[in-house]
Design an enzyme around this catalytic site. Structure first.
Site, PDB file in Angstrom:
ATOM      1  N   LYS A  35       0.768  -1.365  -0.104  1.00 21.13           N
ATOM      2  CA  LYS A  35       0.133   0.154   0.053  1.00 21.13           C
ATOM      3  C   LYS A  35       0.837   1.409   0.060  1.00 21.13           C
ATOM      4  O   LYS A  35       2.312   1.155   0.176  1.00 21.13           O
ATOM      5  CB  LYS A  35      -0.651   0.045   1.070  1.00 21.13           C
ATOM      6  CG  LYS A  35      -0.256   0.130   2.425  1.00 21.13           C
ATOM      7  CD  LYS A  35      -1.477  -0.041   3.555  1.00 21.13           C
ATOM      8  CE  LYS A  35      -0.356  -0.101   5.224  1.00 21.13           C
ATOM      9  NZ  LYS A  35      -1.655  -0.042   5.889  1.00 21.13           N
ATOM     10  N   ARG A 130     -10.870   1.141  14.165  1.00 21.95           N
ATOM     11  CA  ARG A 130     -11.070   2.271  13.006  1.00 21.95           C
ATOM     12  C   ARG A 130     -12.136   0.912  12.261  1.00 21.95           C
ATOM     13  O   ARG A 130     -13.022   1.510  11.781  1.00 21.95           O
ATOM     14  CB  ARG A 130      -9.656   1.421  12.104  1.00 21.95           C
ATOM     15  CG  ARG A 130      -8.135   2.584  12.694  1.00 21.95           C
ATOM     16  CD  ARG A 130      -7.197   2.460  12.314  1.00 21.95           C
ATOM     17  NE  ARG A 130      -6.636   1.397  11.144  1.00 21.95           N
ATOM     18  CZ  ARG A 130      -5.642   1.029  11.136  1.00 21.95           C
ATOM     19  NH1 ARG A 130      -4.883   1.881  10.683  1.00 21.95           N
ATOM     20  NH2 ARG A 130      -5.476   0.075  10.678  1.00 21.95           N
ATOM     21  N   TYR A 253      17.092  29.126   9.913  1.00 22.68           N
ATOM     22  CA  TYR A 253      16.315  29.642  10.074  1.00 22.68           C
ATOM     23  C   TYR A 253      16.031  29.627  11.446  1.00 22.68           C
ATOM     24  O   TYR A 253      16.265  28.475  12.491  1.00 22.68           O
ATOM     25  CB  TYR A 253      14.900  29.664   9.662  1.00 22.68           C
ATOM     26  CG  TYR A 253      15.046  29.361   8.049  1.00 22.68           C
ATOM     27  CD1 TYR A 253      15.348  30.697   7.670  1.00 22.68           C
ATOM     28  CD2 TYR A 253      15.314  28.070   6.806  1.00 22.68           C
ATOM     29  CE1 TYR A 253      14.953  31.366   5.957  1.00 22.68           C
ATOM     30  CE2 TYR A 253      15.013  28.565   5.793  1.00 22.68           C
ATOM     31  CZ  TYR A 253      14.452  30.216   5.658  1.00 22.68           C
ATOM     32  OH  TYR A 253      14.736  30.400   3.635  1.00 22.68           O
ATOM     33  N   MET A 301      13.921  23.813   3.096  1.00 24.01           N
ATOM     34  CA  MET A 301      13.330  23.518   1.781  1.00 24.01           C
ATOM     35  C   MET A 301      14.431  22.466   1.619  1.00 24.01           C
ATOM     36  O   MET A 301      14.052  21.516   0.901  1.00 24.01           O
ATOM     37  CB  MET A 301      12.900  24.279   1.480  1.00 24.01           C
ATOM     38  CG  MET A 301      11.293  24.104   0.376  1.00 24.01           C
ATOM     39  SD  MET A 301      10.385  25.095  -0.646  1.00 24.01           S
ATOM     40  CE  MET A 301       9.514  25.962   0.437  1.00 24.01           C
TER      41      MET A 301
END
EC number: 5.1.1.1
Length: 356
Positions: A35, A130, A253, A301
């Site tokens: 999957k 679930r 950052y 990024m």
């Protein structure tokens, strides 16, 4: 020249991991779980390497059809079943085994016009909460399905919520036994953790997922370090810049890393847009030129920074392993507060993938 980041897939490791699954569950057949595009590895890239499996298990019709188009003629199990009644025509065409977990699916099966019966996996809710029928409803639902002309072979399935713990399946097993009372049925219960650590739950079919790709279902590499399982995916890049920091200078950052002394750092062509976790903190393990070191500062990024103190020889073009054979994906994930599953699945489309 392309950007130096790439993911390489070791197909021999994948084959070995399937072999180890068979050794762990010698009397069961194996659904290889592919999957989420084979956990980010790419179904089309890897399926033939584990073509010795007994069946493939997944979610999306598109992926199931891809397997058929590539020549797979064996069983395919749709783990969440069909999502719309009209999907049953495609299930019929491609001979897909469907999970049944809801009342509406019973009605859809009853009313469908199929060329041949479909094999069914009836899902019992054993505590995950679930999908699945409550244990006290399973006998009734089983009998309903058994009476349908559209239903072929039937198997009882469930999914363990805590199989990574030594006593983690006892409650679920009790509920499954309650559900199976009065039934003579095949069972498929074991996920990766139960396949490795709970042989009492193997029964007829096991459903390994993450262990096929060489990561731990517990999120801790040490738990599988002695099994022979090998990482399939290696994410690597290169240093594209070097900075020499003075004591007190900060990195990235937010300036979240401050050099205590003069320090060389390398800037690596890899960032969160490639699938590397943005929340990986300073100290996340990384391999530079074969030497274990760590990230420093905030992941950007497209770039991240690494400490070059342990590897003073490193410079522009030096190879970096972000995860793979030496730096385990579980360790990177743990540092970032997530799991290896997520990192595999998050590999970005812009990252070139090669098979070896």
């Amino acid at each position: 020249m392309t950007r130096p980041i790439q993911a390489s897939l070791d197909l021999q490791a994948l084959k070995q991991n399937l072999s180890i699954v068979r050794q762990a569950a010698t009397h069961a057949r194996v659904w290889s779980v592919v999957k989420a595009n084979a956990y980010g590895h790419g179904i089309e890239r890897i399926w033939s390497a584990i073509g010795a499996t007994d069946g493939f298990a997944l979610l999306n019709l598109e992926e199931a059809i891809t397997l058929r188009e590539r020549g797979w003629k064996g069983p395919i199990l749709m783990l969440e079943g069909f999502f719309h009644a009209q999907d049953l025509e495609i299930y019929d065409q491609h001979r897909l085994t469907t999970c049944v977990h809801s009342n509406w699916q019973l009605k859809a099966l009853q009313n469908a016009r199929l060329k041949a019966p479909l094999d069914i996996y009836l899902k019992v809710n054993s505590g995950m909460n679930r999908l699945g029928f409550q244990p006290d409803r399973v006998l009734t639902v089983w009998q309903q399905l058994r009476a349908m002309a559209n239903v072929g072979e039937m198997t009882l399935m469930s999914h363990f919520a805590e199989a990574e713990h030594p006593d983690g399946i006892s409650g679920a097993m009790a509920r499954i036994e309650q559900a199976a009372e009065g039934l003579e049925c095949r069972r498929s219960l074991s996920n990766s953790a139960a396949t490795l650590w709970h042989p009492e739950a193997h029964f007829d079919w096991v459903r390994p997922g993450i262990i096929l790709y060489g990561a731990s279902p517990s999120g801790q590499w040490r738990d599988i370090a002695n099994t022979g399982l090998r990482p399939v995916m290696t994410l690597s890049s290169e240093i594209i810049g070097v900075q020499t920091l003075k004591a007190g200078e900060r990195v990235g950052y937010g300036g979240r890393y401050t050099a205590r002394d003069e320090q060389r750092i390398g800037i690596v062509a890899a960032g969160y847009a490639d699938g590397y976790p943005r929340h990986a903190p300073t100290g996340t393990p990384v391999l530079v030129d074969g030497v274990r070191t760590m990230t420093v500062g905030t992941v950007s990024m497209d770039m991240l920074a690494v400490d070059l103190t342990p590897c003073p020889q490193a410079g522009i073009g030096t190879p970096v392993e972000l995860w793979g054979k030496e730096i385990k994906i579980d360790d990177v994930a743990a540092a970032a507060g997530t799991v290896g599953y997520e990192l595999m699945c998050a590999l970005a489309l812009r990252v070139p993938v090669v098979t070896v």
